[in-house]
Design an enzyme around this catalytic site. Structure first.
Site, PDB file in Angstrom:
ATOM      1  N   TYR A 120       0.835  -1.209   0.000  1.00  0.00           N
ATOM      2  CA  TYR A 120       0.000   0.000   0.000  1.00  0.00           C
ATOM      3  C   TYR A 120       0.871   1.261   0.000  1.00  0.00           C
ATOM      4  O   TYR A 120       0.601   2.223  -0.726  1.00  0.00           O
ATOM      5  CB  TYR A 120      -0.900  -0.073   1.231  1.00  0.00           C
ATOM      6  CG  TYR A 120      -1.858   1.078   1.446  1.00  0.00           C
ATOM      7  CD1 TYR A 120      -2.678   1.548   0.428  1.00  0.00           C
ATOM      8  CD2 TYR A 120      -1.972   1.655   2.715  1.00  0.00           C
ATOM      9  CE1 TYR A 120      -3.580   2.581   0.663  1.00  0.00           C
ATOM     10  CE2 TYR A 120      -2.874   2.679   2.962  1.00  0.00           C
ATOM     11  CZ  TYR A 120      -3.671   3.145   1.933  1.00  0.00           C
ATOM     12  OH  TYR A 120      -4.562   4.158   2.180  1.00  0.00           O
ATOM     13  N   HIS A 221       3.106 -10.597  19.139  1.00  0.00           N
ATOM     14  CA  HIS A 221       3.833 -11.759  18.593  1.00  0.00           C
ATOM     15  C   HIS A 221       5.015 -12.126  19.491  1.00  0.00           C
ATOM     16  O   HIS A 221       5.265 -13.307  19.760  1.00  0.00           O
ATOM     17  CB  HIS A 221       4.359 -11.477  17.173  1.00  0.00           C
ATOM     18  CG  HIS A 221       3.288 -11.098  16.209  1.00  0.00           C
ATOM     19  ND1 HIS A 221       3.542 -10.609  14.952  1.00  0.00           N
ATOM     20  CD2 HIS A 221       1.936 -11.125  16.322  1.00  0.00           C
ATOM     21  CE1 HIS A 221       2.389 -10.355  14.337  1.00  0.00           C
ATOM     22  NE2 HIS A 221       1.407 -10.649  15.154  1.00  0.00           N
TER      23      HIS A 221
HETATM   24 FE    FE Z   1       5.097 -10.450  13.598  1.00  0.00          FE
HETATM   25 MN    MN Z   2       4.833  -8.537  11.188  1.00  0.00          MN
END
Ligand code: FE
Ligand code: MN
Length: 340
Positions: A120, A221
């Site tokens: 993008y 994460h």
């Molecule tokens: Fe990640």
């Molecule tokens: Mn990532």
């Protein structure tokens, strides 16, 4: 048939029956992170790039700043995709716990959104896509980071890889450390700091906002990866040898060095009130947090965060407006029936 894995919560198992058993909760930490990530859903394309496009074309962005943007995107272009592929092609295959798998699927989706951010931004600013997507081959400080990730991981995607031996579990641990702690937890952070520093000066606010959401995803994460590593060690204490602990400390030290070299390359003259020396402190600070997370004793010589504002930008309060606005927009848009 007694399905032991639904009781013990073992992450890795040959008992494939366990993969469908989300309930009862065995890894609620992973499940809660999954729910939290779903609640923080965002789309890169919902953030307007119009001001960024004007600033970029009207020369309100200096050549050094443009180079910084292209280098950051260049590293992200290679590594977001590397992380996503590793998640599904390697890690997912051996982690048979249903709740952890659920989180991994969510994370993989988020990595695809981060890829979308890069596409993008390239489209919006009309960047040379070869320059961005070939950076991991052509820019030495970026190539060095990617080569390092490859060098220190074994190929665990082979069909005949059996995750049950001590060595195999250490290979998995090494894979988790490399991707979750080193790649996502260390190699992304100077780029985040640089792009968010632009935003703080009202430059390229659209990119900066996308990086805020990306950083929030990455924080989750890293939290999951740290949990995974600690749980695997807890369940298999015999794999956490002094030798592998020394190896991991060594890998984190090398990663921090590579990240500092990268920051010097991207910021040769110092811009935006940032200079490469600040990144030495910052990477030491980040490195210490990662070592702490997995219970390793080594500490880098400095422990001060030169960018205290970085934590604030991902603060939920500060991001509240975006989500409030979106919820309203969703509620005001046509009813679901219109789509069918
Ligand atoms: Fe990640
Ligand atoms: Mn990532």
């Amino acid at each position: 048939i007694i399905d032991m894995d639904t009781k013990t919560g073992h992450l890795l198992s040959n008992n494939i029956a366990g993969v469908n058993r989300i309930l009862p909760h065995k890894h609620k930490y992973a499940w809660d992170l999954f729910l939290k990530s779903c609640a923080n859903n965002w789309m890169p394309t919902e953030i307007s790039m119009q001001n960024d496009i004007n600033q970029w074309k009207n020369n309100e962005i200096t050549e050094s700043e443009k180079l910084l943007v292209k280098r950051c995107l260049g590293f992200f272009a290679g590594s977001e995709s590397l992380v996503g592929n590793n998640l599904l092609l390697s890690a997912f295959r051996y982690i048979t716990d249903a709740e952890c798998r659920q989180y991994i699927l969510r994370q993989a989706f988020e990595e695809s959104l981060h890829n979308l951010t890069i596409v993008y931004v390239c489209d919006s600013l009309d960047l040379d896509i070869d320059e961005v997507f070939a950076a991991y081959q052509n820019i030495p400080s970026i190539k060095a980071k990617d080569d390092f990730l490859m060098q220190i991981t074994d190929d665990i995607s082979a069909q005949d890889f059996d995750p049950n031996s001590k060595e195999a579990k250490q290979a998995l641990l090494r894979n988790f450390l490399t991707y979750w702690v080193i790649c996502e937890g260390t190699f992304f952070f100077s780029g985040f700091a640089m792009l968010l520093a632009l935003g703080r000066q009202n430059k390229l606010q659209g990119i900066s906002d996308q990086i805020k959401y990306t950083l929030r995803d990455e924080s989750s994460h890293i939290a999951f990866g740290t949990y995974l590593i600690n749980t695997l060690i807890e369940q298999n204490p015999e794999i956490w040898t002094q030798e592998i602990q020394d190896e991991f400390v060594d890998h984190i030290k090398k990663a921090v060095d590579l990240e500092i070299a990268y920051a010097k390359d991207v910021l040769p003259t110092g811009i935006l009130g940032l200079n490469a020396d600040m990144f030495v402190d910052y990477m030491y600070y980040i490195g210490n947090r990662r070592l702490e997370g997995i219970g390793l004793d080594y500490r880098f010589p400095s422990d001060k965060n030169p960018f205290p504002w970085l934590g604030e930008v991902v603060d939920v309060q500060a991001m509240g407006n975006f989500f409030e606005r979106r919820v309203r927009e969703y509620q005001q848009s046509g009813s679901l029936e219109d789509d069918f």
